[in-house]
Design a protein around this motif. Structure first.
Motif, PDB file in Angstrom:
ATOM      1  N   ALA A 103      -6.268  -0.664  56.532  1.00 35.61           N
ATOM      2  CA  ALA A 103      -7.037   0.144  55.778  1.00 35.61           C
ATOM      3  C   ALA A 103      -8.442   0.755  56.602  1.00 35.61           C
ATOM      4  O   ALA A 103      -8.783   1.758  56.550  1.00 35.61           O
ATOM      5  CB  ALA A 103      -7.777  -0.603  54.494  1.00 35.61           C
ATOM      6  N   LEU A 109     -14.401   4.799  57.267  1.00 33.27           N
ATOM      7  CA  LEU A 109     -14.592   3.456  56.343  1.00 33.27           C
ATOM      8  C   LEU A 109     -15.240   2.384  56.797  1.00 33.27           C
ATOM      9  O   LEU A 109     -15.193   1.935  58.035  1.00 33.27           O
ATOM     10  CB  LEU A 109     -13.241   3.061  55.964  1.00 33.27           C
ATOM     11  N   LEU A 125      -8.568   2.561  48.311  1.00 29.10           N
ATOM     12  CA  LEU A 125      -9.665   3.158  49.194  1.00 29.10           C
ATOM     13  C   LEU A 125      -9.325   4.468  48.886  1.00 29.10           C
ATOM     14  O   LEU A 125     -10.656   5.382  49.181  1.00 29.10           O
ATOM     15  CB  LEU A 125      -9.595   2.493  50.446  1.00 29.10           C
ATOM     16  N   LEU A 159     -16.183  -1.526  55.641  1.00 24.49           N
ATOM     17  CA  LEU A 159     -15.767  -2.547  54.820  1.00 24.49           C
ATOM     18  C   LEU A 159     -16.497  -3.813  54.961  1.00 24.49           C
ATOM     19  O   LEU A 159     -16.383  -4.490  55.897  1.00 24.49           O
ATOM     20  CB  LEU A 159     -14.017  -2.500  54.967  1.00 24.49           C
ATOM     21  N   VAL A 192     -17.621   0.044  51.297  1.00 27.31           N
ATOM     22  CA  VAL A 192     -16.903  -0.436  50.335  1.00 27.31           C
ATOM     23  C   VAL A 192     -17.043  -2.080  50.307  1.00 27.31           C
ATOM     24  O   VAL A 192     -16.981  -2.663  51.494  1.00 27.31           O
ATOM     25  CB  VAL A 192     -15.433  -0.165  50.168  1.00 27.31           C
TER      26      VAL A 192
END
Ligand code: UDP
Length: 236
Positions: free
Chosen positions: A37, A43, A226, A45, A4
């Motif tokens: 997060a 994830l 997210l 980022l 992301v």
């Protein structure tokens, strides 16, 4: 979500409560949100940080400065913000890398796509500084462009001024404004909605890159975005 790109305006680092260009407690809040997060397994980022709290190229150009020169000042402002954010995120135990589109070896790594991807794969929060290194853009466009380049699946545009998504008219001046939960890029363009710069919007559209606009300053909202929860507005 796996990979992301989060777009963060420079003004999100300032605070109405203090006169500081970069407000320590606000940066700490953002860093905490980002570190929390990152607790999500898998994830990756990347953050594109703006510089509007320090300088905007258009401001200097309006006062008679050479536009390209003024934009360089803006890009350098984003580097200052990136360093502040880096420091704060690392205080929360998350490794980071600042990658600058303008080479400044003593300050940040140069932006190299493959290296950026490698950092992301290793779980480092990558902060893209100096926009794209080219004048006549704001950081909205590099947010979209870098997202496409590192093959991110979405651009998350965090807002900070209390506007928590995309509205049919400006909610700050129109109490009857209606928020969209979802809207197409074509509609954003046709209605000339100022979600992001039009260059960024058309880039996202052409490259099939969805965009979620949401209030970054509400605690837990980054995590909700997210998780794919319906915060703010999804543009696709
Ligand atoms: N800028 C630029 N090229 C880029 C990115 C940024 O010239 O690729 C300059 C431009 O002058 C811009 C300033 O950097 O006004 C700060 O970025 P921006 O206005 O996007 O900051 P934000 O509004 O997100 O805080």
């Amino acid at each position: 979500m796996r990979r992301v790109v989060l777009k963060l305006s420079g003004e999100a680092l300032a605070s109405a409560a203090s006169d500081e260009t970069i407000d320590a407690s606000t940066v700490d809040f953002l860093a905490r949100e980002i570190a929390a997060a990152m607790e999500r397994g898998g994830l990756e980022l990347a953050v594109v940080v703006g510089g509007g709290n320090i300088w905007r190229g258009a401001t200097g150009a309006m006062a008679g400065m050479n536009r390209a020169n003024s934009d360089l000042m803006g890009m350098l402002g984003t580097v200052i913000n990136a360093l502040a954010l880096q420091d704060a995120i690392e205080n929360h135990g998350r490794p980071t890398r600042v990658m600058s589109a303008i080479n400044m070896d003593q300050v940040a790594e140069p932006y190299i796509r493959r290296r950026a991807v490698r950092h992301l794969e290793k779980g480092r929060v990558v902060i893209f500084a100096a926009g794209m290194g080219n004048p006549y853009f704001t950081t909205d466009t590099p947010a979209a462009q870098r997202a496409a380049e590192v093959e991110a699946e979405i651009v998350l545009k965090g807002t900070h001024g209390g506007v928590d998504g995309v509205y049919n008219v400006d909610p700050r001046t129109n109490p009857d404004a209606v928020k969209f939960d979802e809207i197409s890029f074509d509609e954003v363009i046709a209605r000339d909605l100022r979600v992001m710069d039009m260059t960024a919007i058309t880039f996202c559209k052409d490259n099939h890159l969805p965009l979620r606009v949401f209030d970054l300053m509400a605690e837990g909202n980054l995590g909700r975005a997210l998780d794919g929860r319906p915060v703010g507005t999804l543009v696709k």
